[in-house]
Structures are given as C-alpha cells and as structure tokens.
Design a protein around this motif. Sequence first.
Motif, short mmCIF file in Angstrom:
data_model
loop_
_atom_site.label_atom_id
_atom_site.label_comp_id
_atom_site.label_asym_id
_atom_site.label_seq_id
_atom_site.Cartn_x
_atom_site.Cartn_y
_atom_site.Cartn_z
N GLU A 168 2.49 1.92 -3.44
CA GLU A 168 1.52 2.51 -4.38
C GLU A 168 1.24 3.97 -4.02
OE1 GLU A 168 -0.80 2.88 -7.64
OE2 GLU A 168 0.47 1.18 -7.13
N SER A 169 1.09 4.25 -2.74
CA SER A 169 0.84 5.62 -2.31
C SER A 169 2.04 6.52 -2.63
CB SER A 169 0.55 5.67 -0.81
OG SER A 169 -0.65 5.02 -0.52
N LYS A 194 4.18 6.16 -5.07
CA LYS A 194 4.20 6.42 -6.52
C LYS A 194 3.21 7.54 -6.87
CE LYS A 194 5.57 1.79 -7.98
NZ LYS A 194 5.12 0.57 -8.66
N LYS A 195 2.02 7.46 -6.31
CA LYS A 195 1.02 8.50 -6.57
C LYS A 195 1.47 9.84 -6.04
CE LYS A 195 -3.02 5.49 -6.78
NZ LYS A 195 -4.29 5.11 -6.15
N ALA A 196 2.07 9.83 -4.84
CA ALA A 196 2.56 11.08 -4.25
C ALA A 196 3.67 11.67 -5.10
CB ALA A 196 3.06 10.82 -2.83
N ARG A 213 4.09 11.34 -8.38
CA ARG A 213 3.47 11.93 -9.58
C ARG A 213 2.80 13.25 -9.23
NH1 ARG A 213 2.19 6.39 -10.79
NH2 ARG A 213 0.14 6.63 -9.85
N GLY A 214 2.09 13.29 -8.12
CA GLY A 214 1.43 14.52 -7.69
C GLY A 214 2.43 15.62 -7.38
N GLU A 253 0.83 -1.21 0.00
CA GLU A 253 0.00 0.00 0.00
C GLU A 253 0.86 1.26 0.00
OE1 GLU A 253 -4.10 -1.34 2.24
OE2 GLU A 253 -2.43 -0.68 3.48
#
Length: 136
Positions: free
Chosen positions: A44-45, A47-49, A51-52, A41
């Motif tokens: 994945e978080s 990676k999203k952070a 990109r953001g 988890e």
Amino acid sequence: MTDPIPPEEKAATTSIGDLLSGVTQDLSTLFRQEVELAKAELTESAKKAGRGAGMFGGAGLTALFALLFLSIAAWWGLGYLLNNALSAVVVAVVYGIVALILFLRGKKELKQIDGAPKTVDSLKKIPESVKPGGHA
C-alpha cells in the motif's frame, strides 16, 4: 463451552517436548502473520509512493517548461540592453553559477552520509541462536 481438562492438569501431564513444539509453532505462526502484515502495508505504501512520485515528476516537467520560458524572456529582455548574443551568454553564465552551487552543496551532503550505524550496532547484538541459520 469449557475445556474438559483443567489447565493445571494439562500442564502437569504435557511433556516439555510437546510444550516446546507448541511454542515453536506459535512463534512460527506469529512471524508468518507479521511478514504478511508487513507485505500488505509496504504494498500500500509503495502504491502511494508511486502516485506521489508521478505527481512530482509532472510538477518537475511543468517547472522545467516554466523555467525555459522564463529564460527566453530574460534573454529577450536583456537583448534590448545588450545584443542578443551577449544576453544569451549572460543567462547561460547565471545558470552555470546556479548549477555549480547546487553541485557543491550536493557533494557536501553526500559526504555526510554515514549509513545506518545504529541498525548495524543493534544487529551485532542479536544472539547467534536467533539469527537465521544460527544454532542453539
């Protein structure tokens, strides 16, 4: 498919040591599975952070260029009312005031940080036998 030994009979014939060993093994497996789930988890978080954060960085850079050209336009526009040197000083003073206000607000916010007092209090209540390296 049925178990050849009924649970009641199995419980009556199994030693406490074997039962504790089974519970310990089950807890160990559960903790390992929870750690693996948390890793998945968090990966994945992250990676999203990432990109953001990249998008925020691009937005910040673009906003900086917009502010630069807006500043040049303000300097140029004020140059018609005042001379160019004085209009540049006026724009710089306005930015200085904004910077000072932001600095003071940020300083005030940082003074209000108190960490994680609830977590620290909660961790203090964990019995020694459950902590890593603790003794039963």
